[in-house]
Design an enzyme around this catalytic site. Structure first.
Site, short mmCIF file in Angstrom:
data_model
loop_
_atom_site.label_atom_id
_atom_site.label_comp_id
_atom_site.label_asym_id
_atom_site.label_seq_id
_atom_site.Cartn_x
_atom_site.Cartn_y
_atom_site.Cartn_z
N ASN A 166 0.78 -1.15 0.11
CA ASN A 166 0.09 -0.01 0.09
C ASN A 166 0.86 1.11 -0.09
O ASN A 166 2.12 1.14 0.17
CB ASN A 166 -0.90 -0.03 1.11
CG ASN A 166 -0.34 -0.11 2.41
OD1 ASN A 166 0.76 0.65 2.64
ND2 ASN A 166 -0.70 -0.93 3.53
N SER A 191 -3.39 -5.95 -6.87
CA SER A 191 -4.80 -5.56 -6.99
C SER A 191 -5.85 -6.46 -6.88
O SER A 191 -6.77 -5.99 -6.71
CB SER A 191 -4.82 -4.48 -7.95
OG SER A 191 -3.98 -3.24 -7.80
N VAL A 213 -7.69 -7.64 -1.82
CA VAL A 213 -8.26 -6.53 -1.15
C VAL A 213 -8.81 -5.38 -1.97
O VAL A 213 -9.79 -4.82 -1.93
CB VAL A 213 -7.63 -6.16 0.12
CG1 VAL A 213 -8.33 -4.95 0.90
CG2 VAL A 213 -7.59 -7.36 1.10
N TYR A 214 -7.66 -5.13 -3.06
CA TYR A 214 -8.10 -3.99 -3.75
C TYR A 214 -9.12 -4.15 -4.98
O TYR A 214 -9.65 -3.24 -5.48
CB TYR A 214 -6.82 -3.37 -4.51
CG TYR A 214 -5.82 -2.69 -3.54
CD1 TYR A 214 -6.25 -2.40 -2.04
CD2 TYR A 214 -4.56 -1.96 -3.96
CE1 TYR A 214 -5.50 -1.66 -1.24
CE2 TYR A 214 -3.81 -1.15 -3.21
CZ TYR A 214 -4.25 -1.03 -1.82
OH TYR A 214 -3.52 -0.28 -0.88
N ASP A 228 1.27 -8.69 1.24
CA ASP A 228 2.20 -7.60 1.92
C ASP A 228 2.30 -8.23 3.50
O ASP A 228 3.68 -8.19 4.05
CB ASP A 228 1.28 -6.35 1.92
CG ASP A 228 2.31 -5.28 2.59
OD1 ASP A 228 3.33 -5.39 2.55
OD2 ASP A 228 1.56 -4.26 2.60
#
Ligand code: ADP
Length: 171
Positions: A24, A117, A120-121, A34
């Site tokens: 992020n 992406s 969660v994105y 991450d």
């Protein structure tokens, strides 16, 4: 499959020049891949990342891999999906392009990507995967020193999408 590999599993287990982190903007750690990368690399990773002043969406920055089997981590920030009309495809292309560029600038020959992406994105996996494959194809043409590009889908449904897109784009 030549220089492209598709390996389902945990990207933190790969011994390769660089694994890419779907980070992020803070670069200070988060959830998903991450979190897994930070846990496996150890606290030295956040210490180095905190000197980098964050990362813009679509950009990429490199650190060492510390306790990972990978020598480096290239941290990139993909776009959050807002339906596709907010520049998401351009930003995702740019994120992949910057990762390859940073790898080239650092003399790296092998790189592994998670589905940037597409967690969660919220970026739709098939579209995100198509962009990943297109940029890999372009990078292999641009950087002859590149020996290995690994894609690391986490789930078996993602694996099937990667295999399908590979056939479409590299056929
Ligand atoms: P983003 O915020 O960019 O969407 P996420 O980490 O939420 O990033 O998800 C990106 C992709 O990484 C998802 O498809 C998720 O399933 C996958 N993923 C999560 N953990 C790992 C891991 N250890 N290795 C490889 N892929 C992972």
């Amino acid at each position: 499959m030549g220089k492209i590999e598709i390996i389902q599993g945990d990207i933190t287990s790969l011994a390769i020049d660089a694994i890419v982190n779907a980070a992020n903007n803070t670069l200070l750690g988060g959830g998903g891949v991450d979190g897994a990368i930070h846990r496996a690399a150890g606290p030295e990773l956040v210490a180095e990342s905190s000197t980098l002043c964050g990362c813009e969406t679509g950009d990429a920055k490199i650190t060492k891999g510390y306790r990972l089997p990978a020598k480096h981590v290239i941290h990139t920030v993909g776009p959050v999906w807002h339906g596709g009309g907010k520049g998401e495809p351009e930003l995702l292309h740019k994120a992949y392009r910057r990762c390859f560029e940073v790898a080239h600038e650092n003399g790296l020959k092998s790189i592994a990507f998670p589905a940037i992406s597409a967690g969660v994105y919220g970026y739709p996996m098939d579209q995100a995967c198509g962009i990943a494959m297109e940029e890999a194809k372009a990078a292999l043409e641009r950087y002859p020193e590149l020996e290995r590009v690994a894609f690391v889908p986490f789930s078996s449904s993602a694996l099937a999408i990667y295999q399908e897109k590979y056939k479409e784009i590299f056929a």
